[in-house]
Each structure stands twice: as C-alpha cells, then as structure tokens.
Scaffold this active site. Structure first.
Site, short mmCIF file in Angstrom:
data_model
loop_
_atom_site.label_atom_id
_atom_site.label_comp_id
_atom_site.label_asym_id
_atom_site.label_seq_id
_atom_site.Cartn_x
_atom_site.Cartn_y
_atom_site.Cartn_z
N PRO A 24 0.83 -1.21 0.00
CG PRO A 24 0.01 -1.01 2.17
CD PRO A 24 0.70 -1.97 1.26
CB ALA A 57 -3.49 4.12 4.16
CG HIS A 180 -2.16 1.12 8.10
ND1 HIS A 180 -0.95 0.72 8.61
CD2 HIS A 180 -1.89 2.21 7.33
CE1 HIS A 180 0.01 1.52 8.16
NE2 HIS A 180 -0.55 2.44 7.39
N GLY A 181 -2.10 -1.52 11.16
CA GLY A 181 -1.64 -1.37 12.53
C GLY A 181 -0.20 -0.90 12.62
CB ALA A 182 2.31 -0.59 10.23
CE1 TYR A 185 -0.29 7.93 9.57
CE2 TYR A 185 0.40 5.81 8.70
CZ TYR A 185 0.39 7.19 8.63
OH TYR A 185 1.06 7.84 7.62
NE ARG A 233 2.44 -2.63 5.18
CZ ARG A 233 3.07 -1.66 4.51
NH1 ARG A 233 2.77 -0.40 4.74
NH2 ARG A 233 3.98 -1.95 3.62
N GLY A 311 12.21 -2.45 1.52
CA GLY A 311 13.41 -2.17 0.75
C GLY A 311 13.74 -3.17 -0.34
N GLY A 333 7.25 -1.85 -2.63
CA GLY A 333 6.61 -0.56 -2.57
C GLY A 333 7.03 0.33 -3.72
#
Length: 378
Positions: A24, A57, A180-182, A185, A233, A311, A333
């Site tokens: 994402p 997101a 989205h747990g990263a 946020y 995530r 990466g 990404g």
C-alpha cells in the site's frame, strides 16, 4: 524450495498467482470528497500482475482524514469509486485487498470535521508532519495538530466503524481487507507502551490492554468477512510519524502474532526497512531491527501467511528472503510506482524504471502515476 513465481492460496480462500505483493502506498490522487476515480482504476489495473495488491491506506471515517486527497470508504460515493478500481483489477486477473486506516493523532485540524482536534490515544502531540491545508488554503506539509484523548466509549464506537467499513469494502468488490496497525497511526499509538499511558481497559503496561483495540477490530473483521479475507500490517521497531522507541516491542509483536493466529487471520504483513524519521519527504533514514531470530519466533506462533515488506528492489533479494523459509510473500513498494509491470520485469530480468520522487504526491493527475510504459523489449 519456494519460488517467487509460485502460486499460493492465502487463508485457504484467496488464490494468488505469484508471491509478489504490491504494498500500500499513498498517492493523493482522489477526486473531491476523497472519492476514488477512473484514474486510480487505471493505475491499479496496470499493476494487476502482482499476486496481491494492497490498496493505499483508506480512511474509515471523517475523523481519520489526516492527509489531503487520500481515499475513504465510508460514503456511498467512495464505495462506488472503489468499485471502478476493483472491477478493473479483476478484469485484468488481479487480486486486491483494501487497507483500512485511522491516522489518530497524525492529522491536521484543517482536514478534520469542523476543524476539530485530531483523535489520540492520549493528548501527546506527534512530532511529525502531515500533508494538509495551510492558513492560505494551499496544500503543503504542516505539523500534526494537538490531539485530544479518545474516551473509552469512542474507542468502542471505532470498533463499530471499522466493522461497517469491512462491509463497505465487500460491497465495493474487494477480495479482503488489511487492518493498518503500522507506521505510527492509531493502532500503533495504542500498542506503544511508552505513548499509551491510559488507565482504562485500552491502556497501561498490560499488553492485553494495549492491543485490545486492534484485536477487537480484527475479530469484528473476521466475523464479517471470514478469516481468509483479513490481513494485518505491523511495523515493529519502526520510528515513523513520531512513534517513540518501545522497550516492549518484542513482547507486543509476539503476543499480537499469537492472537492473530488464534483468530485465523489470513496473513501478517510485517514492515521492517529503512523508514523515514519524520515524514515521507525527508531523506534521513533509520533502520529497524527485526532480525531473523525474532522472525522465526513470529513464525512459530503465527500459522498463517507472512508478508515481508521493506526495501526489496530485485528478484534476488526477494528470493533470498523466501529462501529463509520464514516468510511466504514479498512486498514491493516504491519499485511499483515506476514499473506497472514489475512482476514481469522481475521474472524476465528486464531493467527497472525509477520514478521521480516529486511526483509521488501531487495534483498533476497521470504524471508520475499512470504514464509509465510497460517494458518495450518484451
């Protein structure tokens, strides 16, 4: 030995044609009302050769509108806009999950309903910036606003908000959702033992309390969509968006992984890479510290699929990661920005294009978004 181009059945439900995940990435291309549009449908459709696309997101409510021109899923118009996207991806033979997002304190009052304060786990302000409207109305990067502490009943209400948006995602045609747990946020704000100084059932030193909000949302998502259509995530050891270093990171990670396994979640998406210290426009980076030994512990307690994102830029690095036997899918990404046919380029060793960073977040429509050609030498 697993190959990057082997197929996989995620969660016993969702078939993937290869082990490549389009991670994402916020691209700020929505129409008025934070509505996805035909341009976004073209963008995602171009990249449908990924085994799995995790869409950018997406706000679950107006209170989550932390960045300008990011999509939502809470209005009918937004759902209809996303339907353009999912129909195009499916027409091209792709699979797509929607990442559900609440930014928490990472917001600016100019984007919040009635200019209210951002919602935080506490009243501690994030030392970071967001893409928002300035006093003159122009878009730019500005410090996150001073948050107000969420009441316990408001946290409970947010569980209901996420539940409804899981239903909305299904109506919009998504194959599943990713929570989205990263990246600093709202969920990570709750899970961080340094930042979360609450004294209610969602806070304090107790790992059960700090992770309760995330796990309640995940449980609701599984109930609505089925376990094979829910992913989560996390970004252990990340320092993104002003999240403080947490001495209890390993304990929290292993507890959450075990609980997600108990809930039958389809996949765990782990981000550990060189992450920006302040925001996406800053070129100063700090590495995270999740090593193979800890990843092996995660593998031991979580029986589902594991995605490693961080990466990766070529086939060799991705294959090396798969060869550890500790992960099942590799997230790419930034390489997907300039290479809509990234999966084919990796498979056949074709050269990669590098996108101009100045077009990552822009109002210039297709420029740096859908104007990248497939490899000419195919």
């Amino acid at each position: 030995m697993i190959d990057l181009f082997d197929s996989l059945l995620v969660g016993g439900t969702v078939p993937l044609k290869n082990r490549i995940v389009m991670a994402p990435m916020t691209r700020t291309r929505t129409s008025e009302g934070d509505v996805p549009n035909a341009l976004m449908a073209t963008y995602y459709g171009q990249r449908a050769s990924a085994g799995l696309i995790v869409a950018e997101a997406t706000d679950v409510a107006p209170s989550s509108n932390g960045y300008a021109m990011t999509p939502g899923i809470y209005t009918q118009a937004q759902q209809q806009g996303w339907r353009l996207v999912t129909d195009e991806v499916h027409k091209k033979g792709g699979t797509i999950f929607l990442q559900l997002w609440h930014v928490g304190r990472m917001a600016h009052p100019s984007l919040m309903p009635n200019g209210e304060a951002p919602w935080g786990v506490t009243e501690e302000r994030a030392e970071s910036q967001v893409f928002a409207h300035g006093p003159d109305g122009k878009l730019g990067h500005f410090p996150a606003g001073q948050p107000r502490r969420l009441r316990t009943d408001e946290v409970l209400a947010l569980v209901g908000t996420f539940t409804q948006d899981c239903i909305n995602a299904r109506v919009a045609g998504f194959d599943g959702v990713e929570i989205h747990g990263a990246n600093g946020y709202l969920f990570e704000q709750f899970m961080n033992s340094v930042l979360n100084t609450r004294t209610d059932c969602y806070g304090g030193a107790s790992v059960e309390n700090r992770t309760r909000f995330l796990l309640e949302v995940v449980e609701a998502a599984v109930r609505e969509l089925g376990p094979g259509r829910v992913g989560v995530r996390l970004s252990p050891f990340g320092r993104f968006n002003g999240i403080p270093a947490d001495p209890l990171t390993e304990q929290t990670l292993l507890y959450v992984a075990e609980q997600l396994g108990r809930l039958g979640v389809a996949y765990l998406h782990l981000v550990y890479e060189l992450m920006p210290l302040a925001n996406m426009e800053v070129a100063e980076f700090q590495s995270s510290h999740l090593d193979h030994a800890l990843l092996a512990e995660v593998r031991a307690v979580f029986p589902g699929t594991i995605i490693w994102c961080g990466g990766f830029t070529d086939r060799e690095g991705a294959q090396d990661a798969l060869d550890t036997g500790l992960v099942d899918l590799i997230g790419f990404g930034r390489p997907y920005i300039g290479n809509p046919d990234l999966a084919e380029r990796l498979k056949y060793g074709w050269p990669l294009m590098e996108a101009d960073r100045s077009t990552y977040y822009t109002r210039r429509g297709e420029v740096g978004y859908t104007d990248f050609a497939e490899y000419a030498g195919r």
